[in-house]
Design a protein around this motif. Structure first.
Motif, PDB file in Angstrom:
ATOM      1  N   ARG A 188       0.802  -1.217   0.000  1.00 53.17           N
ATOM      2  CA  ARG A 188       0.000   0.000   0.000  1.00 53.17           C
ATOM      3  C   ARG A 188       0.841   1.277   0.000  1.00 53.17           C
ATOM      4  N   GLY A 189       2.151   1.149   0.011  1.00 55.26           N
ATOM      5  CA  GLY A 189       2.979   2.349  -0.168  1.00 55.26           C
ATOM      6  C   GLY A 189       3.324   3.084   1.114  1.00 55.26           C
ATOM      7  N   PHE A 190       3.507   2.341   2.213  1.00 51.52           N
ATOM      8  CA  PHE A 190       4.015   2.987   3.431  1.00 51.52           C
ATOM      9  C   PHE A 190       5.547   2.982   3.427  1.00 51.52           C
ATOM     10  N   ILE A 191       6.128   1.773   3.270  1.00 47.38           N
ATOM     11  CA  ILE A 191       7.578   1.637   3.424  1.00 47.38           C
ATOM     12  C   ILE A 191       8.127   0.660   2.389  1.00 47.38           C
ATOM     13  N   PHE A 192       9.198   1.075   1.718  1.00 49.66           N
ATOM     14  CA  PHE A 192       9.876   0.221   0.739  1.00 49.66           C
ATOM     15  C   PHE A 192      11.314  -0.014   1.187  1.00 49.66           C
ATOM     16  N   GLN A 193      11.874  -1.125   0.750  1.00 53.06           N
ATOM     17  CA  GLN A 193      13.299  -1.365   0.951  1.00 53.06           C
ATOM     18  C   GLN A 193      14.077  -0.335   0.120  1.00 53.06           C
ATOM     19  N   SER A 194      15.156   0.207   0.696  1.00 50.42           N
ATOM     20  CA  SER A 194      15.949   1.179  -0.061  1.00 50.42           C
ATOM     21  C   SER A 194      16.664   0.500  -1.232  1.00 50.42           C
ATOM     22  N   GLY A 217       3.474   6.419   3.786  1.00 54.19           N
ATOM     23  CA  GLY A 217       4.444   6.448   4.884  1.00 54.19           C
ATOM     24  C   GLY A 217       4.890   7.859   5.219  1.00 54.19           C
ATOM     25  N   ILE A 218       5.136   8.655   4.190  1.00 57.27           N
ATOM     26  CA  ILE A 218       5.612  10.020   4.450  1.00 57.27           C
ATOM     27  C   ILE A 218       4.508  10.857   5.111  1.00 57.27           C
ATOM     28  N   GLU A 219       3.250  10.599   4.733  1.00 56.13           N
ATOM     29  CA  GLU A 219       2.150  11.326   5.390  1.00 56.13           C
ATOM     30  C   GLU A 219       2.086  10.961   6.872  1.00 56.13           C
ATOM     31  N   LEU A 220       2.179   9.658   7.147  1.00 58.79           N
ATOM     32  CA  LEU A 220       2.123   9.197   8.538  1.00 58.79           C
ATOM     33  C   LEU A 220       3.297   9.785   9.328  1.00 58.79           C
ATOM     34  N   LYS A 221       4.471   9.750   8.719  1.00 55.72           N
ATOM     35  CA  LYS A 221       5.667  10.249   9.401  1.00 55.72           C
ATOM     36  C   LYS A 221       5.546  11.753   9.673  1.00 55.72           C
ATOM     37  N   ASN A 222       5.128  12.488   8.664  1.00 56.86           N
ATOM     38  CA  ASN A 222       4.964  13.940   8.867  1.00 56.86           C
ATOM     39  C   ASN A 222       3.945  14.230   9.962  1.00 56.86           C
ATOM     40  N   ASN A 223       2.879  13.435  10.005  1.00 56.08           N
ATOM     41  CA  ASN A 223       1.853  13.666  11.034  1.00 56.08           C
ATOM     42  C   ASN A 223       2.396  13.394  12.431  1.00 56.08           C
ATOM     43  N   ILE A 224       3.212  12.336  12.550  1.00 51.81           N
ATOM     44  CA  ILE A 224       3.807  12.022  13.861  1.00 51.81           C
ATOM     45  C   ILE A 224       4.743  13.146  14.278  1.00 51.81           C
ATOM     46  N   LYS A 225       5.559  13.615  13.330  1.00 50.46           N
ATOM     47  CA  LYS A 225       6.488  14.704  13.655  1.00 50.46           C
ATOM     48  C   LYS A 225       5.723  15.959  14.056  1.00 50.46           C
ATOM     49  N   ASN A 226       4.646  16.194  13.322  1.00 50.57           N
ATOM     50  CA  ASN A 226       3.834  17.378  13.597  1.00 50.57           C
ATOM     51  C   ASN A 226       3.207  17.316  14.994  1.00 50.57           C
ATOM     52  N   LEU A 228      -6.432  -0.709   9.946  1.00 47.86           N
ATOM     53  CA  LEU A 228      -5.401  -0.015  10.724  1.00 47.86           C
ATOM     54  C   LEU A 228      -6.153   0.985  11.593  1.00 47.86           C
ATOM     55  N   ARG A 229      -6.205   0.697  12.888  1.00 50.03           N
ATOM     56  CA  ARG A 229      -6.948   1.592  13.777  1.00 50.03           C
ATOM     57  C   ARG A 229      -6.051   2.747  14.233  1.00 50.03           C
ATOM     58  N   LEU A 230      -5.515   3.460  13.259  1.00 48.85           N
ATOM     59  CA  LEU A 230      -4.653   4.613  13.575  1.00 48.85           C
ATOM     60  C   LEU A 230      -5.499   5.748  14.122  1.00 48.85           C
ATOM     61  N   SER A 231      -4.929   6.490  15.065  1.00 46.13           N
ATOM     62  CA  SER A 231      -5.644   7.670  15.534  1.00 46.13           C
ATOM     63  C   SER A 231      -5.851   8.614  14.349  1.00 46.13           C
ATOM     64  N   PRO A 232      -7.055   9.246  14.233  1.00 41.91           N
ATOM     65  CA  PRO A 232      -7.293  10.191  13.139  1.00 41.91           C
ATOM     66  C   PRO A 232      -6.238  11.311  13.094  1.00 41.91           C
ATOM     67  N   LYS A 233      -5.608  11.588  14.233  1.00 42.57           N
ATOM     68  CA  LYS A 233      -4.589  12.655  14.268  1.00 42.57           C
ATOM     69  C   LYS A 233      -3.383  12.317  13.411  1.00 42.57           C
ATOM     70  N   ILE A 234      -3.069  11.026  13.282  1.00 40.01           N
ATOM     71  CA  ILE A 234      -1.862  10.666  12.531  1.00 40.01           C
ATOM     72  C   ILE A 234      -2.162   9.892  11.248  1.00 40.01           C
ATOM     73  N   ALA A 235      -3.411   9.506  11.031  1.00 39.79           N
ATOM     74  CA  ALA A 235      -3.749   8.716   9.833  1.00 39.79           C
ATOM     75  C   ALA A 235      -3.275   9.462   8.582  1.00 39.79           C
ATOM     76  N   PRO A 236      -2.672   8.738   7.610  1.00 42.72           N
ATOM     77  CA  PRO A 236      -2.115   9.412   6.436  1.00 42.72           C
ATOM     78  C   PRO A 236      -3.181  10.118   5.604  1.00 42.72           C
TER      79      PRO A 236
END
Ligand code: ATP
Length: 429
Positions: free
Chosen positions: A11-17, A34-43, A325-333
């Motif tokens: 689904r495009g969260f994380i790929f092998q480099s 993945g980048i959306e989720l990561k940015n939301n966590i950082k935010n 994925l029961r992600l909190s709406p605050k961090i969902a991509p």
């Protein structure tokens, strides 16, 4: 873990480099979700640390620093892990993580431990000699300490106050693994809180409490979190007290964040090595001293893995299995999917209008392919908390159906109120 790793790729969260070249061990790339989720966590972290605390300032220091920084910090001499090799299969291990004295892979005999420095080295400038060596920072903290006086002078903050930073760190780990849990390049979110000596123990407790609450605020289940206190043998050279927040991963309880009382060690050492005075003048007490530091240090990638592991859920739905994925709406991509019930009668146009409006404030996704049930499932699997369906009734009364991911309950919401409705539910505050 296998199911999660496969979902992350599919689904495009994380790929092998560098995957097309066979991949690079322990290096990963974040995909569109993945980048959306990561940015939301950082935010969420940035807001919790800086916006919510008038006495915490942010910085963004460079990754390459003067090599003396790492002598002062103790990393050149002391940032080492013990390393053993198996004489038979040649695999390498950290002996402190092994249960036995033999090779866990083949049962072979292990070499005596050697100390191995975890810092990556490179050269600055064209000549590759000893004087051109610089290090890729192994932690972001030192970029904060060397800027302590700059920030005091520029911001006119008074003790107690903190400096926060998010940035990359690099460690040549001997045994990386467990997907993105331990990698050689990762991102840290660190905050150093400067306090009066003598008030450090009290602030240590306050930050411990606040940091544990933050993990719960981004949706991690409380029962999967616990404290681990470092005993004398585990304490880092700079620390007076240290507690880790651990999460129960499928591979056991593991650290996700460290809260440390670093005392006046770092500023004291930088004062000694740089020859610059790094004391703070306490106007109330009329004295100069080196402040004590309480550090909160959390890995961004490790937090992201925690949120995915914690959110992953399979449940029966009729004859099928629903993956959610029961992600909190605050961090969902993706905050909401906008779905016209059918591809005719003006519903796609109306749905596009809604998407165009919502996308000014939030990451949303328009989808008109396949049955609405299938579209719901696709959103469940990536943690989208709300699906907004436009149907024939929408044309008549300007309302839409909003389906909530976890309960699957449906509500009618007026189109004119949608933006505020969504904003209220996905905002971190
Ligand atoms: P460990 O004992 O697991 O190697 P540490 O105690 O050295 O970790 P710290 O130096 O306290 O870790 O780093 C703070 C945080 O940075 C950790 O809690 C973790 O979330 C993150 N972190 C550290 N090393 C890595 C790594 N190799 N990969 C991903 N995240 C990391």
């Amino acid at each position: 873990m296998d199911k999660l790793v496969s979902l992350c790729k599919r689904r495009g969260f994380i790929f092998q480099s560098s995957e097309i070249y066979g991949g690079l061990n322990s290096c990963y790339d974040y995909g569109p979700l993945g980048i959306e989720l990561k940015n939301n966590i950082k935010n969420c972290w940035w807001r919790a640390m800086t916006y919510h605390h008038a006495n915490i300032e942010g910085v963004d220091a460079s990754i390459l620093m003067h090599p003396r920084v790492w002598e002062a910090s103790g990393h050149v001499s002391g940032f080492t892990d013990p390393l053993v090799d198996c004489r038979k299969c040649k695999q390498r291990f950290r002996p402190d993580t092994l249960q036995t004295k033999m090779c866990p892979n083949c049962g072979g005999e292990l070499t005596e431990p050697r100390l191995f420095n975890l810092m990556f080295k490179t050269f600055m400038g064209p000549v590759e000699n000893q004087t051109a060596i610089v290090y890729m920072r192994p932690e972001t903290a030192q970029g904060i300490f060397v800027n302590f006086l700059n920030v005091v002078n520029a911001s006119r903050q008074k003790l107690p106050f903190g400096i926060a930073q998010i940035g990359k760190a690099f460690r040549n780990e001997i045994t990386p693994g467990n997907f993105i849990f331990r990698t050689r390049e990762f991102e840290q979110m660190e905050m150093q809180f400067f306090v009066r000596p003598g008030e450090d123990a009290e602030w240590f407790e306050r930050w411990r409490e606040e940091r544990l609450a933050w993990h719960q605020a981004i949706g991690i289940r409380a029962e999967k979190l616990r404290w681990h206190q470092h005993d004398a043998g585990e304490l880092a050279h700079y620390a007076k007290a240290a507690f880790d927040i651990q999460y129960e991963f499928p591979f056991g309880w593991q650290e996700i964040e460290g809260v440390h009382n670093r005392t006046d060690f770092d500023l004291g050492r930088h004062q000694e090595y740089s020859g610059k005075r790094l004391t703070y003048f306490d106007e109330e007490r009329k004295e100069h001293y080196i402040p004590y530091v309480i550090e909160t240090s959390v890995g961004c990638d490790r937090t992201l893995l925690t949120t995915l592991v914690d959110a992953y859920c399979e449940e029966p739905a009729g004859d099928e299995v629903r993956v959610v994925l029961r992600l909190s709406p605050k961090i969902a991509p993706i905050k909401a999917a906008i779905l016209p019930l059918v591809r005719k009668d003006g519903l796609p146009e109306l749905a596009h209008n809604i998407a165009n409006d919502l996308m000014r404030a939030h990451r949303v996704f328009y989808d008109e392919a396949a049955s609405v049930g299938k579209r719901y499932r696709r959103q469940d699997e990536i943690g989208t908390p709300y699906c907004i369906t436009v149907d024939s009734q929408s044309l008549a009364d300007q309302t839409v159906t909003v389906r909530e991911r976890d309960s699957m309950t449906q509500d009618r919401v007026a189109m004119s109120a949608l933006r505020g409705w969504l904003d209220e539910r996905v905002r971190y505050d």
